[in-house]
Design an enzyme around this catalytic site. Sequence first.
Site, PDB file in Angstrom:
ATOM      1  N   ASP A   8     -22.204 -23.538   1.241  1.00 56.03           N
ATOM      2  CA  ASP A   8     -22.510 -23.322  -0.168  1.00 56.03           C
ATOM      3  C   ASP A   8     -21.389 -23.924  -0.997  1.00 56.03           C
ATOM      4  OD1 ASP A   8     -24.686 -21.981   0.754  1.00 56.03           O
ATOM      5  OD2 ASP A   8     -24.120 -20.018  -0.041  1.00 56.03           O
ATOM      6  N   ASP A 129     -36.596 -16.990  -3.036  1.00 55.85           N
ATOM      7  CA  ASP A 129     -35.483 -16.062  -3.211  1.00 55.85           C
ATOM      8  C   ASP A 129     -36.011 -14.818  -3.907  1.00 55.85           C
ATOM      9  OD1 ASP A 129     -33.932 -18.184  -2.260  1.00 55.85           O
ATOM     10  OD2 ASP A 129     -33.585 -18.927  -4.287  1.00 55.85           O
TER      11      ASP A 129
END
Length: 239
Positions: A8, A129
């Site tokens: 990330d 998500d």
Amino acid sequence: MILYPAIDLKDGQCVRLLKGDMEAATVFGDDPAAQAAAFEAAGCDWLHLVDLNGAFAGQPVNGDAVEAILGRVSVPAQLGGGIRDMATIERWLERGIARVILGTVAVEAPDLVREAARAFPGRIAVGLDARDGRVATRGWAEETDIKVTELARSFEDAGVAALIYTDIDRDGAMGGPNVAATAALARAVDIPVIASGGVASLGDLVALRDTGVVAGAISGRALYDGALDLGAALEALRG
């Protein structure tokens, strides 16, 4: 089941967030390409990359870091974060990303997902998500009333390569993945489902694998913290 080590990216660094909070970022390194090379050396088959700044900005921000990774490794990588138009999709695929992940646009512009999946077979994934089973967008900052399963089913005939299901409240929390919800989603659709969020141990990976329906799992913090040994995990899953 494929294990995807996660990188990330925030401000050019490798970080992990806690439950999607950009203010709760832990920095694990300032050389993402070196981290990618280490994951490849450990034997991974894929990498999972996220441009966190891009997810909030709506356009790529950590492009230099992504390109450095692509220049350093030979394993395929999937990338999400800030990819919201066809030009950006095409640019990343041309630069060597194997699969792009479309999240926000899956809600706001689903026709773009369909168009991209037709144009680039096998190279478009949808990021789902969710909090409490409902989809969140724009870097998880905005919540909707759309149920994850409903959105997933809407892409059944689109040619999407994979669905990446993240339980936001488990992401980075090291509390274990939502195995039941992930398996339920995988059984509800024909598209391969990749689990994300909460994977903290080899036992978590085995639990996902043993559902018999989950195609892959993403792990980040557990690998950086040392709670999960990538080489051992890969060997166990392949065995």
